[in-house]
Design an enzyme around this catalytic site. Structure first.
Site, PDB file in Angstrom:
ATOM      1  CB  CYS A   1     -22.575 -44.530  28.170  1.00 38.30           C
ATOM      2  SG  CYS A   1     -22.167 -43.253  29.372  1.00 38.30           S
TER       3      CYS A   1
ATOM      4  CB  CYS B   1     -14.896 -37.478  32.534  1.00 34.87           C
ATOM      5  SG  CYS B   1     -14.140 -38.788  31.545  1.00 34.87           S
TER       6      CYS B   1
ATOM      7  CB  CYS C   1       2.807 -29.730  30.283  1.00 38.51           C
ATOM      8  SG  CYS C   1       1.772 -30.117  31.718  1.00 38.51           S
TER       9      CYS C   1
ATOM     10  CG  HIS D   1       0.738 -36.285  35.745  1.00 40.22           C
ATOM     11  ND1 HIS D   1       1.076 -35.293  34.842  1.00 40.22           N
ATOM     12  CD2 HIS D   1       1.801 -36.407  36.587  1.00 40.22           C
ATOM     13  CE1 HIS D   1       2.278 -34.823  35.132  1.00 40.22           C
ATOM     14  NE2 HIS D   1       2.736 -35.488  36.187  1.00 40.22           N
TER      15      HIS D   1
ATOM     16  CB  CYS E   1      -7.043 -35.210  31.705  1.00 39.70           C
ATOM     17  SG  CYS E   1      -7.936 -36.368  32.779  1.00 39.70           S
TER      18      CYS E   1
ATOM     19  CB  CYS F   1     -24.865 -39.666  34.012  1.00 39.20           C
ATOM     20  SG  CYS F   1     -24.316 -38.148  33.218  1.00 39.20           S
TER      21      CYS F   1
ATOM     22  CB  CYS G   1     -18.088 -38.069  30.807  1.00 40.26           C
ATOM     23  SG  CYS G   1     -19.464 -37.085  30.190  1.00 40.26           S
TER      24      CYS G   1
ATOM     25  CB  CYS H   1       0.873 -37.537  30.597  1.00 42.69           C
ATOM     26  SG  CYS H   1       0.502 -36.223  29.419  1.00 42.69           S
TER      27      CYS H   1
ATOM     28  CB  CYS I   1      -4.275 -30.971  32.048  1.00 39.66           C
ATOM     29  SG  CYS I   1      -4.177 -32.762  31.855  1.00 39.66           S
TER      30      CYS I   1
ATOM     31  CB  CYS J   1     -25.588 -37.192  26.048  1.00 40.87           C
ATOM     32  SG  CYS J   1     -23.994 -37.989  26.355  1.00 40.87           S
TER      33      CYS J   1
ATOM     34  CB  CYS K   1      -8.585 -36.638  26.405  1.00 46.75           C
ATOM     35  SG  CYS K   1     -10.180 -37.467  26.500  1.00 46.75           S
TER      36      CYS K   1
END
Length: 373
Positions: free
Chosen positions: A84, A347, A310, A287, A344, A192, A241, A290, A316, A81, A337
């Site tokens: 990146c 990715c 959370c 995690h 999350c 990818c 990603c 986080c 997540c 896409c 994110c």
């Protein structure tokens, strides 16, 4: 100008050794600019690691202190896409062009950045390499002596032809084969390219399309495009990603500066899926750092967007994601994110997106049997 000297290595520094007391006044890292990687917890992690070799940026007034030889980079794109490449443009410390200047990188070909075109007459490339990027690809590939950077998955279907993804008059499989044969090193940029990513998500047509990653398809190295083509080259995977621009630039820096020797050092610095362990630590997941972890510990969960608790019940998958996102953060170190309110989606993992589908739901297609591995 900052000259970037980078080391990769693995260490258990990502464990719970990030306390304020973990200091070492003798460490030179505290006196260095880590290109704003954050970042007091990260610096303390480096100091607690003792002999751990991390990314170190030495600020010098004289840009000639490290006069790197020119490194030629050939960038090709498959099914992707362009996210990146867009992420790479967001590099801030240093900015992308400054990093290329410092490292003396000559980006010879990039379909999006350099606005190349393909001209064909009677099915054959026409004109010269100055005007025709297909001829340019041929010339660079024949000369060799370059780092090949691949963005996007590579189609093998239908029936091994690779024609489900065409660029100009060529399949991405043909382009990749030509570019890979004389490359000194291949860097798979994004999930990818590294593992197939969204292109290999489970579906009724996934086997017909038959998209492949460079050295892996999902977790299987035997199904990587290199293995299929019978080409043996060193590969570094930088999944995500999209991937963080630091991961890309610092990887190039480690190679160009000579702090990572290709291919000798790769078994030590990469994990079993070909990722630099310094960015994708096998013994640590997103995690653990986080900013919402206290809510997890107290079993306080959000069930819709916009809250501060959370995000586990919103799907997540930070338990499964082995990356430094929570420490490094994105957009010049401002957020990432989960901090921004999005669960999350792991990715960076080889089996993304099947490992987290359906997204943003606690009802997954698979159990978290890999959690904390």
């Amino acid at each position: 100008m900052g000259n970037i000297l980078i080391h990769f290595n693995d260490n258990s520094y990502w464990d719970d050794h990030l306390s304020e007391e973990s200091t070492d006044s003798g460490s030179t890292a505290n006196d260095l600019d880590f290109l704003r990687m954050d970042w007091h917890k990260f610096l303390k992690a480096r100091r607690s690691g003792g002999g751990f070799k991390l990314l170190e940026s030495y600020m010098n007034d004289n840009p000639g202190d490290h006069d790197f030889p020119e490194t030629r980079v050939l960038w090709i794109q498959g099914a992707q896409c362009t996210g990146c490449s867009e992420s790479l443009l967001d590099a801030s410390n240093p900015a992308l062009l400054k990093a290329f200047e410092i490292l003396n990188i000559d980006l010879k070909r990039h379909e999006a950045f350099l606005a190349h075109q393909g001209l064909f007459v009677d099915g054959e490339p026409a004109n010269t390499s100055e005007l025709n990027s297909e001829i340019l690809l041929d010339e660079i590939s024949e000369q060799g002596n370059y780092i090949l950077m691949v963005e996007g998955a590579i189609a093998n279907g239908p029936d091994g032809s690779g024609k489900y993804f065409m660029s100009g008059n060529r399949s991405s499989k043909e382009m990749f084969k030509k570019a890979a044969q004389n490359a000194d090193l291949i860097i798979a940029v994004g999930t990818c390219a590294a593992y197939g990513g969204i292109n290999t998500a489970d579906s009724d047509i996934v086997n017909i399309l038959d998209y492949r990653g460079v050295a892996f398809t999902k977790k299987d190295p035997s199904k990587g495009m290199l293995n299929l083509l019978g080409i043996d080259k060193p590969v570094i995977n930088i999944p995500g990603c999209p991937p963080h621009p630091d991961w890309i630039i610092y990887t190039l820096s480690a190679i160009i500066s000579g702090n990572v020797k290709i291919p000798d050092d790769l078994p030590e610095v990469l994990d079993k899926f070909g990722r630099p362990k310094v960015f994708f630590p096998p013994d640590h997941n997103v995690h653990k750092d986080c900013p919402r972890k206290e809510f997890f510990d107290n079993k306080e969960f959000d069930t819709c967007v916009g809250g501060e608790k959370c995000l586990l019940k919103m799907g997540c998958q930070a338990f499964l994601a082995h990356a430094d996102c929570a420490l490094r953060k994105w957009n010049d170190g401002h957020s990432y994110c989960v901090q921004a309110g999005s669960p999350c989606i792991a990715c960076v993992e080889p089996d993304f997106p099947d490992n987290t589908r359906p997204l943003y739901s606690s009802k997954k297609n698979r159990k978290r049997k890999e959690a904390d591995q």
